[in-house]
Design an enzyme around this catalytic site. Structure first.
Site, PDB file in Angstrom:
ATOM      1  N   TRP A  25       0.861  -1.198   0.000  1.00 26.62           N
ATOM      2  CA  TRP A  25       0.000   0.000   0.000  1.00 26.62           C
ATOM      3  C   TRP A  25       0.887   1.234   0.000  1.00 26.62           C
ATOM      4  O   TRP A  25       1.882   1.293   0.717  1.00 26.62           O
ATOM      5  CB  TRP A  25      -0.892   0.025   1.250  1.00 26.62           C
ATOM      6  CG  TRP A  25      -2.325  -0.326   1.034  1.00 26.62           C
ATOM      7  CD1 TRP A  25      -2.855  -1.588   0.953  1.00 26.62           C
ATOM      8  CD2 TRP A  25      -3.420   0.576   0.895  1.00 26.62           C
ATOM      9  NE1 TRP A  25      -4.211  -1.524   0.771  1.00 26.62           N
ATOM     10  CE2 TRP A  25      -4.586  -0.199   0.736  1.00 26.62           C
ATOM     11  CE3 TRP A  25      -3.525   1.959   0.891  1.00 26.62           C
ATOM     12  CZ2 TRP A  25      -5.829   0.357   0.579  1.00 26.62           C
ATOM     13  CZ3 TRP A  25      -4.791   2.525   0.737  1.00 26.62           C
ATOM     14  CH2 TRP A  25      -5.918   1.729   0.570  1.00 26.62           C
ATOM     15  N   HIS A  69     -11.128   4.196   9.250  1.00 28.70           N
ATOM     16  CA  HIS A  69     -10.313   3.005   8.958  1.00 28.70           C
ATOM     17  C   HIS A  69      -8.841   3.260   9.274  1.00 28.70           C
ATOM     18  O   HIS A  69      -8.136   2.388   9.771  1.00 28.70           O
ATOM     19  CB  HIS A  69     -10.482   2.614   7.491  1.00 28.70           C
ATOM     20  CG  HIS A  69     -10.016   1.233   7.195  1.00 28.70           C
ATOM     21  ND1 HIS A  69      -9.040   0.959   6.263  1.00 28.70           N
ATOM     22  CD2 HIS A  69     -10.382   0.040   7.723  1.00 28.70           C
ATOM     23  CE1 HIS A  69      -8.830  -0.334   6.227  1.00 28.70           C
ATOM     24  NE2 HIS A  69      -9.635  -0.922   7.093  1.00 28.70           N
ATOM     25  N   PHE A 121      -1.488  -3.760   7.750  1.00 32.38           N
ATOM     26  CA  PHE A 121      -2.038  -4.738   8.704  1.00 32.38           C
ATOM     27  C   PHE A 121      -1.361  -6.090   8.546  1.00 32.38           C
ATOM     28  O   PHE A 121      -1.142  -6.798   9.535  1.00 32.38           O
ATOM     29  CB  PHE A 121      -3.555  -4.865   8.502  1.00 32.38           C
ATOM     30  CG  PHE A 121      -4.236  -5.737   9.511  1.00 32.38           C
ATOM     31  CD1 PHE A 121      -4.516  -7.060   9.207  1.00 32.38           C
ATOM     32  CD2 PHE A 121      -4.570  -5.255  10.762  1.00 32.38           C
ATOM     33  CE1 PHE A 121      -5.127  -7.887  10.137  1.00 32.38           C
ATOM     34  CE2 PHE A 121      -5.196  -6.074  11.701  1.00 32.38           C
ATOM     35  CZ  PHE A 121      -5.472  -7.389  11.385  1.00 32.38           C
ATOM     36  N   GLU A 122      -0.980  -6.449   7.330  1.00 31.29           N
ATOM     37  CA  GLU A 122      -0.322  -7.741   7.083  1.00 31.29           C
ATOM     38  C   GLU A 122       1.155  -7.755   7.478  1.00 31.29           C
ATOM     39  O   GLU A 122       1.806  -8.789   7.435  1.00 31.29           O
ATOM     40  CB  GLU A 122      -0.459  -8.126   5.607  1.00 31.29           C
ATOM     41  CG  GLU A 122      -1.852  -8.611   5.214  1.00 31.29           C
ATOM     42  CD  GLU A 122      -2.860  -7.479   5.144  1.00 31.29           C
ATOM     43  OE1 GLU A 122      -2.489  -6.370   4.723  1.00 31.29           O
ATOM     44  OE2 GLU A 122      -4.023  -7.706   5.552  1.00 31.29           O
ATOM     45  N   SER A 157       3.127   2.433   5.108  1.00 24.86           N
ATOM     46  CA  SER A 157       2.692   3.826   5.014  1.00 24.86           C
ATOM     47  C   SER A 157       1.178   3.867   5.077  1.00 24.86           C
ATOM     48  O   SER A 157       0.516   3.337   4.165  1.00 24.86           O
ATOM     49  CB  SER A 157       3.162   4.441   3.683  1.00 24.86           C
ATOM     50  OG  SER A 157       2.514   5.690   3.453  1.00 24.86           O
ATOM     51  N   VAL A 158       0.643   4.423   6.157  1.00 20.17           N
ATOM     52  CA  VAL A 158      -0.804   4.530   6.321  1.00 20.17           C
ATOM     53  C   VAL A 158      -1.166   6.008   6.213  1.00 20.17           C
ATOM     54  O   VAL A 158      -0.583   6.835   6.906  1.00 20.17           O
ATOM     55  CB  VAL A 158      -1.279   3.959   7.662  1.00 20.17           C
ATOM     56  CG1 VAL A 158      -2.804   3.831   7.679  1.00 20.17           C
ATOM     57  CG2 VAL A 158      -0.645   2.595   7.926  1.00 20.17           C
ATOM     58  N   ILE A 159      -2.094   6.328   5.317  1.00 25.89           N
ATOM     59  CA  ILE A 159      -2.453   7.730   5.081  1.00 25.89           C
ATOM     60  C   ILE A 159      -3.942   7.918   5.318  1.00 25.89           C
ATOM     61  O   ILE A 159      -4.758   7.129   4.836  1.00 25.89           O
ATOM     62  CB  ILE A 159      -2.072   8.166   3.647  1.00 25.89           C
ATOM     63  CG1 ILE A 159      -0.549   8.072   3.469  1.00 25.89           C
ATOM     64  CG2 ILE A 159      -2.576   9.586   3.374  1.00 25.89           C
ATOM     65  CD1 ILE A 159      -0.069   8.361   2.070  1.00 25.89           C
ATOM     66  N   PHE A 177       9.414  -0.820  14.257  1.00 25.85           N
ATOM     67  CA  PHE A 177       8.181  -0.215  13.738  1.00 25.85           C
ATOM     68  C   PHE A 177       8.542   0.930  12.803  1.00 25.85           C
ATOM     69  O   PHE A 177       8.787   2.049  13.231  1.00 25.85           O
ATOM     70  CB  PHE A 177       7.337   0.287  14.922  1.00 25.85           C
ATOM     71  CG  PHE A 177       5.988   0.839  14.554  1.00 25.85           C
ATOM     72  CD1 PHE A 177       5.735   2.202  14.595  1.00 25.85           C
ATOM     73  CD2 PHE A 177       4.967  -0.013  14.184  1.00 25.85           C
ATOM     74  CE1 PHE A 177       4.482   2.708  14.271  1.00 25.85           C
ATOM     75  CE2 PHE A 177       3.710   0.486  13.854  1.00 25.85           C
ATOM     76  CZ  PHE A 177       3.473   1.851  13.898  1.00 25.85           C
TER      77      PHE A 177
HETATM   78  N1  LIG Z   1      -5.516   2.394   3.793  1.00 23.46           N
HETATM   79  C1  LIG Z   1      -4.303   1.779   3.976  1.00 23.46           C
HETATM   80  C2  LIG Z   1      -4.179   0.404   4.196  1.00 23.46           C
HETATM   81  N2  LIG Z   1      -5.280  -0.390   4.251  1.00 23.46           N
HETATM   82  C3  LIG Z   1      -5.217  -1.820   4.046  1.00 23.46           C
HETATM   83  C4  LIG Z   1      -4.881  -2.607   5.315  1.00 23.46           C
HETATM   84  O1  LIG Z   1      -3.519  -2.410   5.709  1.00 23.46           O
HETATM   85  C5  LIG Z   1      -5.069  -4.113   5.063  1.00 23.46           C
HETATM   86  O2  LIG Z   1      -4.220  -4.518   3.999  1.00 23.46           O
HETATM   87  C6  LIG Z   1      -6.513  -4.428   4.698  1.00 23.46           C
HETATM   88  O3  LIG Z   1      -7.358  -3.939   5.723  1.00 23.46           O
HETATM   89  C7  LIG Z   1      -6.723  -5.953   4.526  1.00 23.46           C
HETATM   90  O4  LIG Z   1      -6.374  -6.628   5.717  1.00 23.46           O
HETATM   91  N3  LIG Z   1      -2.975  -0.152   4.386  1.00 23.46           N
HETATM   92  C8  LIG Z   1      -1.827   0.614   4.371  1.00 23.46           C
HETATM   93  O5  LIG Z   1      -0.720   0.086   4.534  1.00 23.46           O
HETATM   94  N4  LIG Z   1      -1.928   1.960   4.166  1.00 23.46           N
HETATM   95  C9  LIG Z   1      -3.122   2.578   3.975  1.00 23.46           C
HETATM   96  O6  LIG Z   1      -3.160   3.842   3.803  1.00 23.46           O
HETATM   97  C1  LIG Z   2      -5.923   4.029   6.087  1.00 23.62           C
HETATM   98  C2  LIG Z   2      -7.035   3.588   5.210  1.00 23.62           C
HETATM   99  O1  LIG Z   2      -7.498   2.458   5.238  1.00 23.62           O
HETATM  100  C3  LIG Z   2      -7.665   4.646   4.368  1.00 23.62           C
HETATM  101  O2  LIG Z   2      -6.664   5.162   3.489  1.00 23.62           O
HETATM  102  C4  LIG Z   2      -8.830   4.126   3.554  1.00 23.62           C
HETATM  103  O3  LIG Z   2      -9.464   5.263   3.004  1.00 23.62           O
HETATM  104  P1  LIG Z   2     -10.974   5.606   3.425  1.00 23.62           P
HETATM  105  O4  LIG Z   2     -10.956   5.895   4.930  1.00 23.62           O
HETATM  106  O5  LIG Z   2     -11.330   6.842   2.619  1.00 23.62           O
HETATM  107  O6  LIG Z   2     -11.835   4.414   3.082  1.00 23.62           O
END
Ligand SMILES: Nc1c(NC[C@H](O)[C@H](O)[C@H](O)CO)[nH]c(=O)[nH]c1=O
Ligand SMILES: CC(=O)[C@@H](O)COP(=O)(O)O
Length: 160
Positions: free
Chosen positions: A31, A97, A66-67, A89-91, A122
């Site tokens: 991601w 979510h 998450f994985e 990288s989570v945005i 981490f």
């Molecule tokens: N939105 C982002 C995600 N979402 C996906 C989760 O990490 C996971 O793969 C899914 O929920 C299936 O289990 N992941 C990121 O790394 N960054 C994001 O911005």
């Molecule tokens: C961190 C996330 O899972 C997020 O980027 C997913 O986007 P949304 O909250 O608009 O569904």
């Protein structure tokens, strides 16, 4: 100290053990791949700069942050590494979510550090915007991958 007040890529090699005898596992989320690839490159460059060998750096890709939890457990239990760096990288999007992914990933990686004798670093950016992520993966604030690599070397030295 906030990231804005320091450069994530700066380190003093004289304070860091030589990494030549350490084996590193790096688990990379797909991601926001532009960001995670930048973090991986920063980590890899710093590890090599501190004496690590290419043969001792093992990479595993996973779909999302998450994985990273399962991927890091697999790295620990199958690859005989001294330390793992978990890169993601989570945005923030439109919903909550973001909060759940960040919290679960942080807690899961913390749990691995409790359950296993292999440190997991981490290296997960949790940013409000893409620009913040860019700034911390090789941009104006340096590279959190390099910071994670230094932490990994120091932790490997503790357990060896
Ligand atoms: N939105 C982002 C995600 N979402 C996906 C989760 O990490 C996971 O793969 C899914 O929920 C299936 O289990 N992941 C990121 O790394 N960054 C994001 O911005
Ligand atoms: C961190 C996330 O899972 C997020 O980027 C997913 O986007 P949304 O909250 O608009 O569904």
């Amino acid at each position: 100290m906030a990231t804005a007040n320091k450069n994530l890529s700066e380190y003093d090699k004289s304070t860091i053990p030589n990494a030549k005898n350490f084996r590193f596992g790096i688990v990379v989320s797909e991601w926001n791949a532009d960001i995670t690839e930048g973090l991986f490159k920063g980590a890899h460059k710093a590890l090599m700069d501190c004496g690590a060998t290419k043969e001792n750096i093992i990479r595993l890709n996973v779909p999302g942050s998450f994985e990273l939890i399962f991927g890091s457990k697999k790295m620990i239990t199958t690859q005989n590494v001294d330390v793992v760096i978990a890169i993601g990288s989570v945005i923030q999007g439109e919903t909550k979510h973001f909060d759940f992914v960040c919290s679960a990933t942080a807690q899961g990686i913390k749990d691995l550090n409790v359950l296993y004798d292999t440190p997991v670093i981490f290296c997960v950016l949790t940013d409000n915007t893409m620009q913040q992520a860019i700034d911390r993966s090789g941009g104006k604030h340096g590279n959190k991958g390099a910071e994670a690599a230094i932490a990994a070397i120091k932790m490997a030295a503790i357990i060896k």
